[in-house]
Structure formats: C-alpha cells, structure tokens
Motif scaffolding. Structure first.
Motif, PDB file in Angstrom:
ATOM      1  N   GLY A  65       2.777   8.347  13.866  1.00 32.65           N
ATOM      2  CA  GLY A  65       2.276   9.629  14.092  1.00 32.65           C
ATOM      3  C   GLY A  65       1.800   9.909  15.777  1.00 32.65           C
ATOM      4  N   TYR A  66       1.607   8.922  16.328  1.00 35.41           N
ATOM      5  CA  TYR A  66       1.603   8.980  17.833  1.00 35.41           C
ATOM      6  C   TYR A  66       2.708   9.601  18.406  1.00 35.41           C
ATOM      7  CZ  TYR A  66       0.707   8.090  22.817  1.00 35.41           C
ATOM      8  OH  TYR A  66       0.480   8.316  24.099  1.00 35.41           O
ATOM      9  N   GLN A  67       3.886   9.181  17.937  1.00 31.32           N
ATOM     10  CA  GLN A  67       5.328   9.495  18.409  1.00 31.32           C
ATOM     11  C   GLN A  67       5.612  10.836  18.091  1.00 31.32           C
ATOM     12  OE1 GLN A  67       8.670   6.583  18.180  1.00 31.32           O
ATOM     13  NE2 GLN A  67       6.987   5.107  17.541  1.00 31.32           N
ATOM     14  N   ILE A  68       5.336  11.344  16.714  1.00 27.69           N
ATOM     15  CA  ILE A  68       5.259  12.847  16.295  1.00 27.69           C
ATOM     16  C   ILE A  68       4.398  13.672  17.191  1.00 27.69           C
ATOM     17  CG2 ILE A  68       4.914  14.424  14.314  1.00 27.69           C
ATOM     18  CD1 ILE A  68       5.414  11.821  12.378  1.00 27.69           C
ATOM     19  N   GLY A  69       3.349  13.351  17.753  1.00 27.80           N
ATOM     20  CA  GLY A  69       2.466  14.024  18.308  1.00 27.80           C
ATOM     21  C   GLY A  69       2.985  14.171  19.798  1.00 27.80           C
ATOM     22  N   GLN A  70       3.777  13.175  20.312  1.00 33.83           N
ATOM     23  CA  GLN A  70       4.647  13.267  21.443  1.00 33.83           C
ATOM     24  C   GLN A  70       5.740  14.085  21.560  1.00 33.83           C
ATOM     25  OE1 GLN A  70       3.705  10.734  24.776  1.00 33.83           O
ATOM     26  NE2 GLN A  70       1.943  12.008  23.950  1.00 33.83           N
ATOM     27  N   GLY A  71       6.171  14.459  20.278  1.00 32.81           N
ATOM     28  CA  GLY A  71       7.123  15.362  20.183  1.00 32.81           C
ATOM     29  C   GLY A  71       8.410  15.043  19.633  1.00 32.81           C
ATOM     30  N   LYS A  72       8.444  13.740  19.107  1.00 35.36           N
ATOM     31  CA  LYS A  72       9.594  13.315  18.465  1.00 35.36           C
ATOM     32  C   LYS A  72       9.506  13.550  16.972  1.00 35.36           C
ATOM     33  CE  LYS A  72      11.858   8.539  18.610  1.00 35.36           C
ATOM     34  NZ  LYS A  72      11.423   7.195  18.935  1.00 35.36           N
ATOM     35  N   SER A  73      10.684  13.693  16.513  1.00 34.45           N
ATOM     36  CA  SER A  73      10.824  14.193  15.084  1.00 34.45           C
ATOM     37  C   SER A  73      10.392  13.138  14.019  1.00 34.45           C
ATOM     38  CB  SER A  73      12.342  14.864  14.664  1.00 34.45           C
ATOM     39  OG  SER A  73      13.078  13.602  14.471  1.00 34.45           O
ATOM     40  N   PRO A  74       9.796  13.517  12.988  1.00 31.72           N
ATOM     41  CA  PRO A  74       9.482  12.488  11.900  1.00 31.72           C
ATOM     42  C   PRO A  74      10.710  11.599  11.444  1.00 31.72           C
ATOM     43  CG  PRO A  74       8.359  14.390  11.353  1.00 31.72           C
ATOM     44  CD  PRO A  74       9.503  14.796  12.381  1.00 31.72           C
ATOM     45  N   GLY A 113       3.150   5.732   5.212  1.00 29.22           N
ATOM     46  CA  GLY A 113       2.431   6.941   5.226  1.00 29.22           C
ATOM     47  C   GLY A 113       3.584   7.852   5.076  1.00 29.22           C
ATOM     48  N   MET A 114       4.768   7.836   5.529  1.00 26.57           N
ATOM     49  CA  MET A 114       5.732   9.088   5.514  1.00 26.57           C
ATOM     50  C   MET A 114       5.842   9.214   3.787  1.00 26.57           C
ATOM     51  SD  MET A 114       6.807   9.892   8.680  1.00 26.57           S
ATOM     52  CE  MET A 114       7.372   9.358  10.071  1.00 26.57           C
ATOM     53  N   ALA A 115       6.489   8.167   3.162  1.00 23.53           N
ATOM     54  CA  ALA A 115       6.760   8.423   1.765  1.00 23.53           C
ATOM     55  C   ALA A 115       5.339   8.750   0.884  1.00 23.53           C
ATOM     56  CB  ALA A 115       7.368   7.119   1.446  1.00 23.53           C
ATOM     57  N   ASN A 165      -3.030   5.685   4.651  1.00 23.19           N
ATOM     58  CA  ASN A 165      -1.735   5.789   5.582  1.00 23.19           C
ATOM     59  C   ASN A 165      -1.463   6.976   5.966  1.00 23.19           C
ATOM     60  OD1 ASN A 165      -1.181   3.093   5.801  1.00 23.19           O
ATOM     61  ND2 ASN A 165      -0.117   2.930   4.055  1.00 23.19           N
ATOM     62  N   ILE A 166      -1.867   8.161   5.232  1.00 25.32           N
ATOM     63  CA  ILE A 166      -1.551   9.591   5.488  1.00 25.32           C
ATOM     64  C   ILE A 166      -2.455  10.045   6.492  1.00 25.32           C
ATOM     65  CG2 ILE A 166      -1.589  11.905   4.521  1.00 25.32           C
ATOM     66  CD1 ILE A 166      -1.270  10.838   1.672  1.00 25.32           C
ATOM     67  N   ILE A 167      -3.759   9.651   6.407  1.00 24.51           N
ATOM     68  CA  ILE A 167      -4.721  10.067   7.513  1.00 24.51           C
ATOM     69  C   ILE A 167      -4.321   9.639   8.929  1.00 24.51           C
ATOM     70  CG2 ILE A 167      -7.124  10.045   7.922  1.00 24.51           C
ATOM     71  CD1 ILE A 167      -6.258  11.582   5.595  1.00 24.51           C
ATOM     72  N   LYS A 174       0.889  -1.172  -0.118  1.00 20.66           N
ATOM     73  CA  LYS A 174       0.196  -0.019   0.038  1.00 20.66           C
ATOM     74  C   LYS A 174       0.741   1.203  -0.058  1.00 20.66           C
ATOM     75  CE  LYS A 174      -3.641  -2.448   2.464  1.00 20.66           C
ATOM     76  NZ  LYS A 174      -4.605  -2.432   3.903  1.00 20.66           N
ATOM     77  N   GLY A 175       1.073   1.791  -1.295  1.00 21.74           N
ATOM     78  CA  GLY A 175       1.877   3.000  -1.259  1.00 21.74           C
ATOM     79  C   GLY A 175       2.040   3.591  -2.782  1.00 21.74           C
TER      80      GLY A 175
END
Length: 358
Positions: A269-278, A291-293, A201-203, A111-112
C-alpha cells in the motif's frame, strides 16, 4: 511429542517450524522447490525470507510431500491462499495419506479468500480433503492473529488464536505452540477468525496507501476503526460472532498489520501511495501480497450479500479499476453523513451488531 508437518517454507512457515521444534516436537518442513529444500537443509537458514533465522538441527527439511506428511499427527498448511487447493489436491492423491488409519489434524495459518469460490481456507481444505475419511469428521484448525514472523524468531512476546469447531483439536494446536514467549488462545468461531485474518489485509493496504501519501495518525486511526466496523458487518452477515472482532484475530491482527512496515500488505500500500501501480508493486514484491486478491474477493462477496463496505470498495477501485487514489479518498470522505453507532437494545443484550450501521 507430536509429529508435525509444516507445508510451506516462507517466513511464517519457517517461524512456526522453529517454534514447534523449540517446544521439542518432531517437525518436518516442506517446500515445493527442491533447490530451496537442499539449500535450507545444508545451510540451516532461509535467507530469502528470514535472514536472522537459524533452523534447529532437529527440523527435517524436504521437497517430497509424501515424506513430509508420513505418519504426521498434524499437517499444517502455511501457504499463499492461491496454493492451498493445489497442494491439498496433491496431498489427497497420496496413497500414504488416503490409506492411513490415524486421522490427522489439518491446521492452516494462511490468511485469505479463494478467488472465484470465495471460500475461506478451511472450506477449501474440507472441499478437497473432507471425503477422504468418510466415517470421521476431519478436524481443521485455523491459527491466526497478530504475529510478525520476524518478531517471533526473535522471541518477542506474541499471542494468537487457534480456532476450530473441534475444541479438542484447537487445544492440541494450543499445546504444540504455546511457550514462554508465544501464547495461543482457543476459539470455536472459525468463521470469524478466518475472516478477520483475511479482511484485515485489505485495511492494511489502505493504511500503507495513507502513509505513502504522508497522511498522519488521525487518518490511520479513522481507517483502522472504520475498517474494523465493516469487517464486523460482513463477518456477522457470514455467520461469525461479532465479539470475535474484539479479540486477537480481529482488532489485534488489524492493528499489527495496519501499523507496521513488517507487513507486506502495508508495504504494498505504501508503494501505491507513493505513485507505483498495483500491478508493478505485486510484480516486484518477493512475497505474496494477500490483500490484493482478498480485496477482489471481498468486494464481490459484499456486492452479493449487499453489505456496505466503503473502504473495501475504495481500495477495490484503486487496485482493480485503476482509479486515482486522491479522488477515491475524496469520494470516501464526501459520502452521505451518518451516525457512528446504532444499536437496538435487544442487539446489545445479545452482543449483536447491526448490519447497516456501526
């Protein structure tokens, strides 16, 4: 009994191999790492991806691509999107593949969107393999839908879609995998099914970000609903049937991926929301975060086709441009006001959805 070659021994490839073997098909599972193949062959397990899975003894496991696909009726690519072209090119270079008389079905369960070309996966496969059998049209099937590998190996009830312009090929895939806990439907809209599988995957990344920021169910529902709207907009612009997005590979896949910690995209996404860089999230994940790519490719496609995708744009700003999540969310909420749905009667009658609204 069908001879099935599954290329890719991650979580989903392993689960599909188990499923097909339980349905009494002849299954070979391929991984590019020799040590990985040897460990799985000896232990009959794949602890790096699915700790609870025990492979049936009937499954053959190998790192030899030629051996894996020899005389296969179906060759299934279950690989990260970025690996599809490379493995397909290796396959195209095998004498045993190019000289065969029996035309295989080429299936994929990835899926990409390919970076650079923006090709859907079936387009990548056709680009590499399409000219090998000049007198015949290579049948390609996309297997997609709401399906966590962890739940499939536990025999949880699952329903997904086999999509192809070749209905007979889709029905063959349907027959291989359907059983008392796993149901496969067919669909001729491979464009819509592939785009739904990729774009959800983006959503899911966005849903994880909201959860990481401690937003609740209201925000999640808004994101999923409006996310489905922009997936549908782009899908229709690219030739998909908008009704596909009301099915398993649309709303079904979106709901399961955007609401569950099983989803690696939600986890990222959860980790990004917690402040970790992508960048740190992607480096630390044991599995590919499609989802990143896909966000990068989808943003570029939307710009090129002039399709409004505000959620995708917002996630792009976080992932690719390093913008602050709080500011991006505020900008998203403060956009110009609009109505939710505008249909012309002729579009309702034909089942079409307007590009610029909904």
């Amino acid at each position: 009994m069908t001879k099935l070659s599954i290329l890719g021994a991650g979580s989903w490839g392993s689960a599909l191999a188990m499923l097909a073997a339980e349905n009494e098909h002849n299954v070979t599972l391929w991984t590019h790492k020799t040590s990985h193949a040897q460990n799985m062959q000896t232990s009959r397990q794949n602890p790096d991806y699915l700790k609870q899975l025990v492979f049936p003894d009937s499954i053959k496991i190998t790192s030899d691509l030629g051996e894996a696909v020899r005389d296969a009726d179906v060759i299934a690519f279950v690989l990260p999107t970025r690996a599809i072209r490379q493995v397909a090119t290796e396959l195209a270079g095998l004498n045993g593949f190019t000289s065969r008389n029996h035309l295989p079905i080429i299936m994929h369960a990835s899926k990409g969107l390919e970076q650079g070309s923006h090709y859907r996966i079936s387009e990548v496969l056709l680009d590499v393999l399409g000219d090998i059998f000049p007198d015949k049209e290579l049948p390609i099937v996309a297997l997609s839908g709401p399906s966590h590998a962890e739940e499939v190996v536990n025999h949880d009830i699952t329903a997904i879609t086999a999509a192809s312009s070749n209905l007979q090929a889709a029905q063959t895939i349907q027959d291989i995998f359907t059983n008392h806990y796993f149901r496969v439907y067919t669909n001729k809209d491979i464009v819509g099914v592939e785009l739904g599988g990729a774009l959800k995957n983006i959503i899911a990344l966005g849903a994880g970000i909201l959860a990481g920021l401690s937003y609740g169910d209201n925000a999640k529902a808004a994101l999923i609903t409006r996310g489905l709207a922009e997936i549908t907009r782009l899908g229709r612009r690219m030739g998909a049937d908008p009704m596909t997005y009301l099915g398993l590979s649309g709303v079904g896949d979106l709901v399961v991926t955007a609401t569950s910690p099983h989803s690696r995209n939600w986890q990222a996404g959860y980790q990004i929301g917690q402040g970790k860089s992508p960048q740190a999230v992607e480096a630390d994940m044991n599995m590919v975060v499609e989802g990143m790519a896909t966000t990068l490719a989808c943003y570029e496609i939307a710009q090129e086709l002039e399709v409004d995708m505000p959620i995708t744009r917002a996630i792009y700003q976080v992932i690719a441009q390093g913008q602050a999540v709080d500011q991006v969310i505020n900008d998203l909420m403060q956009r110009d006001k609009k109505g939710e749905i505008y249909f012309a009667q002729s579009q309702i009658d034909q089942g079409f959805i307007h590009d610029k609204e909904y």
